[in-house]
Write a protein that holds these residues in place. Structure first.
Motif, PDB file in Angstrom:
ATOM      1  N   ALA A 193      27.991  46.092  38.477  1.00 17.44           N
ATOM      2  CA  ALA A 193      28.335  46.806  37.248  1.00 17.44           C
ATOM      3  C   ALA A 193      27.181  46.931  36.285  1.00 17.44           C
ATOM      4  O   ALA A 193      27.285  47.673  35.313  1.00 17.44           O
ATOM      5  CB  ALA A 193      29.513  46.116  36.573  1.00 17.44           C
ATOM      6  N   ASN A 194      26.074  46.236  36.511  1.00 12.12           N
ATOM      7  CA  ASN A 194      24.944  46.419  35.606  1.00 12.12           C
ATOM      8  C   ASN A 194      24.279  47.772  35.859  1.00 12.12           C
ATOM      9  O   ASN A 194      23.683  48.371  34.962  1.00 12.12           O
ATOM     10  CB  ASN A 194      23.933  45.285  35.740  1.00 12.12           C
ATOM     11  N   ILE A 195      24.385  48.264  37.078  1.00 12.87           N
ATOM     12  CA  ILE A 195      23.793  49.560  37.395  1.00 12.87           C
ATOM     13  C   ILE A 195      24.867  50.641  37.405  1.00 12.87           C
ATOM     14  O   ILE A 195      24.734  51.674  36.785  1.00 12.87           O
ATOM     15  CB  ILE A 195      23.101  49.515  38.774  1.00 12.87           C
ATOM     16  N   MET A 196      25.941  50.384  38.136  1.00 15.13           N
ATOM     17  CA  MET A 196      26.986  51.405  38.230  1.00 15.13           C
ATOM     18  C   MET A 196      28.059  51.043  37.235  1.00 15.13           C
ATOM     19  O   MET A 196      29.094  50.490  37.570  1.00 15.13           O
ATOM     20  CB  MET A 196      27.486  51.478  39.664  1.00 15.13           C
ATOM     21  N   ARG A 197      27.765  51.338  35.966  1.00 16.56           N
ATOM     22  CA  ARG A 197      28.561  50.820  34.870  1.00 16.56           C
ATOM     23  C   ARG A 197      29.999  51.276  34.923  1.00 16.56           C
ATOM     24  O   ARG A 197      30.931  50.505  34.786  1.00 16.56           O
ATOM     25  CB  ARG A 197      27.953  51.254  33.542  1.00 16.56           C
ATOM     26  N   MET A 198      30.194  52.568  35.126  1.00 14.81           N
ATOM     27  CA  MET A 198      31.564  53.068  35.047  1.00 14.81           C
ATOM     28  C   MET A 198      32.359  52.742  36.294  1.00 14.81           C
ATOM     29  O   MET A 198      33.494  52.290  36.214  1.00 14.81           O
ATOM     30  CB  MET A 198      31.563  54.574  34.800  1.00 14.81           C
ATOM     31  N   THR A 241      21.404  42.984  31.383  1.00 12.31           N
ATOM     32  CA  THR A 241      22.236  44.150  31.095  1.00 12.31           C
ATOM     33  C   THR A 241      23.650  43.652  30.867  1.00 12.31           C
ATOM     34  O   THR A 241      24.312  43.180  31.783  1.00 12.31           O
ATOM     35  CB  THR A 241      22.241  45.116  32.290  1.00 12.31           C
ATOM     36  N   LYS A 242      24.085  43.746  29.623  1.00 14.17           N
ATOM     37  CA  LYS A 242      25.440  43.282  29.338  1.00 14.17           C
ATOM     38  C   LYS A 242      26.384  44.421  29.674  1.00 14.17           C
ATOM     39  O   LYS A 242      26.389  45.451  29.003  1.00 14.17           O
ATOM     40  CB  LYS A 242      25.579  42.946  27.859  1.00 14.17           C
ATOM     41  N   HIS A 243      27.220  44.224  30.684  1.00 20.93           N
ATOM     42  CA  HIS A 243      28.072  45.369  30.984  1.00 20.93           C
ATOM     43  C   HIS A 243      29.363  45.402  30.185  1.00 20.93           C
ATOM     44  O   HIS A 243      30.274  46.133  30.500  1.00 20.93           O
ATOM     45  CB  HIS A 243      28.326  45.515  32.487  1.00 20.93           C
ATOM     46  N   PRO A 265      29.076  52.402  28.675  1.00 15.59           N
ATOM     47  CA  PRO A 265      28.265  52.853  29.812  1.00 15.59           C
ATOM     48  C   PRO A 265      27.066  53.711  29.426  1.00 15.59           C
ATOM     49  O   PRO A 265      26.180  53.919  30.244  1.00 15.59           O
ATOM     50  CB  PRO A 265      29.239  53.673  30.657  1.00 15.59           C
ATOM     51  N   VAL A 291      24.847  52.844  27.477  1.00 17.12           N
ATOM     52  CA  VAL A 291      23.709  51.938  27.362  1.00 17.12           C
ATOM     53  C   VAL A 291      23.280  51.576  28.775  1.00 17.12           C
ATOM     54  O   VAL A 291      23.904  50.768  29.442  1.00 17.12           O
ATOM     55  CB  VAL A 291      24.122  50.661  26.590  1.00 17.12           C
ATOM     56  N   SER A 340      20.883  50.318  32.026  1.00 13.79           N
ATOM     57  CA  SER A 340      20.107  49.125  32.331  1.00 13.79           C
ATOM     58  C   SER A 340      18.657  49.353  31.926  1.00 13.79           C
ATOM     59  O   SER A 340      18.037  50.345  32.307  1.00 13.79           O
ATOM     60  CB  SER A 340      20.198  48.829  33.825  1.00 13.79           C
ATOM     61  N   ASN A 366      16.128  49.446  34.783  1.00 16.42           N
ATOM     62  CA  ASN A 366      16.210  50.695  35.531  1.00 16.42           C
ATOM     63  C   ASN A 366      15.509  51.817  34.783  1.00 16.42           C
ATOM     64  O   ASN A 366      14.782  52.628  35.367  1.00 16.42           O
ATOM     65  CB  ASN A 366      17.700  51.038  35.737  1.00 16.42           C
ATOM     66  N   ARG A 395      11.844  51.554  35.205  1.00 17.58           N
ATOM     67  CA  ARG A 395      11.361  51.977  36.514  1.00 17.58           C
ATOM     68  C   ARG A 395      11.375  53.487  36.666  1.00 17.58           C
ATOM     69  O   ARG A 395      10.451  54.086  37.227  1.00 17.58           O
ATOM     70  CB  ARG A 395      12.220  51.347  37.614  1.00 17.58           C
ATOM     71  N   GLU A 424      21.386  54.993  44.802  1.00 15.98           N
ATOM     72  CA  GLU A 424      22.609  54.663  44.084  1.00 15.98           C
ATOM     73  C   GLU A 424      22.359  54.325  42.629  1.00 15.98           C
ATOM     74  O   GLU A 424      23.291  54.191  41.848  1.00 15.98           O
ATOM     75  CB  GLU A 424      23.295  53.454  44.746  1.00 15.98           C
ATOM     76  N   TYR A 425      21.100  54.154  42.280  1.00 21.61           N
ATOM     77  CA  TYR A 425      20.774  53.720  40.940  1.00 21.61           C
ATOM     78  C   TYR A 425      20.453  54.890  40.020  1.00 21.61           C
ATOM     79  O   TYR A 425      19.718  54.763  39.062  1.00 21.61           O
ATOM     80  CB  TYR A 425      19.562  52.781  40.971  1.00 21.61           C
ATOM     81  N   LEU A 478      19.880  50.796  47.177  1.00 17.58           N
ATOM     82  CA  LEU A 478      20.903  49.754  47.204  1.00 17.58           C
ATOM     83  C   LEU A 478      20.744  48.815  48.389  1.00 17.58           C
ATOM     84  O   LEU A 478      20.868  47.594  48.256  1.00 17.58           O
ATOM     85  CB  LEU A 478      22.300  50.373  47.232  1.00 17.58           C
ATOM     86  N   ASN A 506      18.222  46.360  47.693  1.00 24.43           N
ATOM     87  CA  ASN A 506      18.700  45.258  46.876  1.00 24.43           C
ATOM     88  C   ASN A 506      19.302  44.165  47.739  1.00 24.43           C
ATOM     89  O   ASN A 506      18.955  42.988  47.635  1.00 24.43           O
ATOM     90  CB  ASN A 506      19.752  45.812  45.907  1.00 24.43           C
ATOM     91  N   ASN A 514      16.095  38.020  38.702  1.00 22.52           N
ATOM     92  CA  ASN A 514      17.188  37.259  38.113  1.00 22.52           C
ATOM     93  C   ASN A 514      16.854  36.881  36.693  1.00 22.52           C
ATOM     94  O   ASN A 514      15.724  36.574  36.378  1.00 22.52           O
ATOM     95  CB  ASN A 514      17.424  35.966  38.901  1.00 22.52           C
TER      96      ASN A 514
END
Lengths: 427, 356
Positions: A262-267, B83-85, B89, B91, B93, B96, B99, B136-137, B238, B241, B275
């Motif tokens: 969820a940090n990347i794919m927030r929604m 990144t506070k989720h 949305p 806001v 990352s 990211n 980059r 995916e990012y 992804l 990752n 991390n």
């Protein structure tokens, strides 16, 4: 196959059958919503939906009324009272068997033999699933297979080959769509006797099986740019979360971990996570944590004992469940179950068809056997399940008659015979 | 791993380099302090320009300042920005954003088994090259119907060709024999199919290097049973990752592996598994190895090879011979003990050092 039910049939009470049905139905509701103690009783297990016409009893039973059915099939996890106190017969239960291709038929035969040796009350109905073109040009599975599955609600499937360029989608995909198999459950337990660098693995991956990254929606936007759509819906996320918590509760698992990014794919993963959190509110007895996918991967290869039940969307589930399978020794020893709506459950072996050893009596039936054990547990037949599993693990631990992939050089029939012998000895 | 013909030589004023330092959150600030300490002690001619990025704010002013600073200096060393989720949305990352704005398209990570660290698998030597900007990012998400969210995964021909080129050139330069592309083209036929096709096209130009491909779930299974079979791996974002975290776990954990993000004009160095380590922050138990090795990679990039190798040797001596390990790899040392040991070894080699 096997003896008729030991308990007296309730055929004489035909005129009272409606009363009987609804009486038992309310009993189900009581178990579902009522005394928590009962719910945690180890005899009460997750089974298929209450379709009593699957029972080989003398009276025909109407199906459960829709309202009750919705409640009962919530999340696909339903309770059935322990068979000893059931008011319907402890008779043979029908299971649709799909042998599959390649080594499928031989391992299915092996499993049937072992079940016979264990005197499990299962009646096998063999069906073939090859894609046929139905009316309207849509590919579908043969109607007799579908009808058998709808009736018995439980299926055991061997490996199916996916033909390339045959014009039809893979059979696994067709089965998934036909029965709305939304949850893929893979318990990964280290097998004593089959040494891997990882010991003491004991976790379950529950993967959402219908949407996510595998929705198959892709477009070429301009030449050289492709977009794939990952779909996350509220309903599917809620459904899988509910199943995961039900599973955890029914199988005495202490925690459920939601895996996300969820940090990347927030929604999208944010929605998935929110639904998991909401469902967790209703299951305060099970601990809920959430963890990023990369952290899970990192920790999994260092210390897999810290994980219990993992629930996640489709793609992460695919990767993680195969990672966990690799930890315990590969796809040849990993069971898997697919749970669908309406109480359908299909248990399968996830390895390939191995056409190079098909018909040579060299195959390893462990994966299909452990899936069948999972099926027995799902149906509430724990004794038989434990018996067969113990026999299987003992055979592997003994290392005397192992098939080639487990490190020995015995034949499949010898391996099977050894397990049958142990099962009979355990009686 | 800087490919010299790709990147212009970094700027040098008065013989000293200026490098942007982004402390980040969690264990980032303390580890980067240790890096600065070691550099100061070894008299490394690098000055750090510290840019703080506050992850709690919703505005992008902080990260834009950081990006400007990196554009100015060309090189950066960073900790991970949380990144506070729970935030909306919109806001995105911060990592990211960094980059993609700087177009750091290649994430390179070298996992090798260290003799001093006890792991289940030995003799691992894998290089992972991961596409860093798209896939995916892309952070393109929308909710057309309430309750249904679509997230787009973008694969482009240009970026796939670029990363494949990078992978093969790096493999050739390092003398590697085999490149494996990791994908899921049986399901995502168009997207990963395009990626695979681009890799194959580039592979045809490098006949001395074997190219094969593997589906990502099979890859993870193989990695936990037989990781020695892999050499160089290239993949979209992804899967990169997942695979990089699995490999980091195989060689001993997140505290040991450095990572580098290379673009055409800029390079940013950090730990490979990115991390934040909030739970072990400020407790003096974090493993400084990854960040120190990232610093060494940065020194190599700036062509200060002597300094890089002396610090690297000191780190490996501490790890393998003195066996001074922090808690994450099973020892009882603290971060400062490890850093002190590194500095002592550098001093004992007789090079010019400042006072302790």
């Amino acid at each position: 196959m096997g003896s008729p039910a030991a308990e007296p049939q309730h055929g004489g009470e035909n005129r009272q059958k409606n009363h009987l049905v609804f009486g038992s139905c309310s009993r189900y509701l009581q178990l579902w919503h009522g005394d928590d103690q009962r719910q945690r009783n180890s005899d009460v297990r997750v089974v298929g939906v209450v379709q009593r016409n699957q029972m080989r009893s003398q009276f025909t039973v109407p199906t459960v009324e829709p309202a009750a059915q919705n409640q009962l099939t919530l999340g696909g996890a339903v309770r059935r009272p322990a068979l000893s106190s059931a008011s319907f017969s402890r008779g043979m239960q029908t299971v649709t068997l799909i042998p599959g291709d390649g080594i499928g038929p031989e391992i299915s035969t092996a499993v049937m033999k072992i079940f016979e040796a264990a005197k499990a009350p299962i009646r096998w109905e063999e069906r073939n699933v090859t894609a046929i073109k139905g009316p309207g040009g849509r590919w579908m599975i043969p109607p007799d297979a579908k009808e058998s599955m709808d009736r018995s609600k439980i299926g055991l499937k061997g490996p199916l080959k996916t033909p390339i360029a045959a014009g039809h989608p893979s059979m696994n995909l067709l089965l998934r769509k036909t029965f709305d198999l939304y949850a893929n459950v893979r318990p990964c337990v280290s097998i004593e006797g089959y040494k891997t660098p990882y010991t003491d693995v004991n976790l379950v991956t529950i993967r959402e099986n219908t949407e996510g990254e595998y929705s198959g929606i892709e477009h070429v936007i301009v030449d050289g740019v492709v977009q794939s759509i990952k779909l996350i819906t509220e309903n599917a996320s809620r459904r899988i979360a509910e199943y995961a918590f039900e599973y955890a509760r029914n199988n005495q698992r202490s925690s459920v971990t939601a895996v996300h990014k969820a940090n990347i794919m927030r929604m999208s993963d944010g929605l998935f996570l929110r639904k998991c959190r909401e469902v967790a509110e209703n299951y305060k007895d099970v601990k809920f944590t959430e963890m990023y996918l990369d952290t899970v991967c990192l920790n999994m290869v260092q210390d897999p004992t810290q994980f219990d039940v993992l629930v996640m969307p489709n793609l992460y589930g695919d990767i993680l469940s195969d990672l966990c399978a690799g930890l315990i020794g590969g796809l040849g020893v990993t069971p898997s179950g697919n749970i669908g709506a309406n109480g359908v459950a299909i248990f399968e072996s996830v390895h390939g068809t191995a056409p190079d050893i098909a018909g040579l009596d060299l195959a390893n039936p462990t994966a299909l056997l452990l899936s069948a054990v999972m099926m027995l547990r799902h149906m509430g037949l724990h004794d038989y399940g434990n018996k067969i599993q113990t026999a299987c693990f003992d055979t592997i631990r003994d290392k005397k008659v192992l098939t080639k992939d487990l490190g020995g050089n015995s034949k499949c029939s010898e391996f099977t015979a050894d397990i049958c012998r142990r099962v009979q000895d355990l009686d | 791993f800087a490919l010299y013909f790709f990147l212009p030589p970094p700027a040098k004023y008065g013989g000293r380099h200026t490098v942007t330092l982004i402390p980040g959150d969690g264990i980032g600030p303390e580890l980067l302090n240790h890096v600065r300490e070691v550099f100061r002690f070894s008299c490394v001619p690098v000055d750090f320009e510290v840019v703080h990025v506050n992850s709690a704010l919703e505005t992008e002013e902080d990260i834009n300042n950081a990006i400007t600073a990196i554009r100015r200096n060309g090189v950066a060393l960073k900790g991970n920005i949380e990144t506070k989720h729970t935030m909306p949305p919109s806001v995105k990352s911060r990592n990211n954003l960094l980059r993609t704005s700087l177009d750091l398209y290649a994430n390179v990570m070298h996992c090798q088994s260290l003799p001093g660290v006890q792991t289940r698998h030995q003799n691992i030597d894998i290089m992972i090259i991961r596409e860093n900007t798209e896939g995916e990012y892309s952070s393109l998400e929308h909710e057309n119907v309430p309750g249904v969210v679509e997230s787009l995964k973008i694969i482009t021909r240009n970026n796939s060709l670029r990363i494949a080129e990078y992978a093969f050139r790096l493999a050739r330069e390092k003398g590697r024999r085999r490149v494996t592309a990791v994908h899921k083209a049986n399901i995502m036929k168009l997207g990963d199919g395009l990626f695979l096709q681009c890799c194959r096209e580039v592979a045809s130009g490098y006949p001395d290097i074997t190219f094969d491909s593997m589906i990502v779930d099979n890859t993870t299974m193989q990695l936990v049973s037989k990781p020695q079979q892999f050499d160089v791996m290239v993949m979209p974002n992804l899967y990169g990752n997942v695979v990089s975290n699995v490999c980091a776990g195989l060689v001993g954990g997140p505290g040991l592996v450095p990572g580098a993000n290379y673009g055409r004009d800029y390079a940013v160095f950090e730990t490979a598994t990115r991390n934040t380590g909030k739970s072990i922050a400020d407790k003096n138990i974090a493993n400084p190895t990854a960040m120190l090795l990232a610093g060494c990679m940065m020194l190599d990039h700036l062509k200060l090879h002597d300094h890089a190798s002396s610090i690297r040797n000191a780190i490996f001596t501490t790890m393998n011979e003195n066996r001074l390990h922090t808690a994450d790899i099973g020892g009882q040392g603290t971060t400062s003990e490890v850093v002190q040991s590194v500095m002592r070894i550098i001093q004992s080699k007789g090079q010019l050092t400042a006072e302790f």
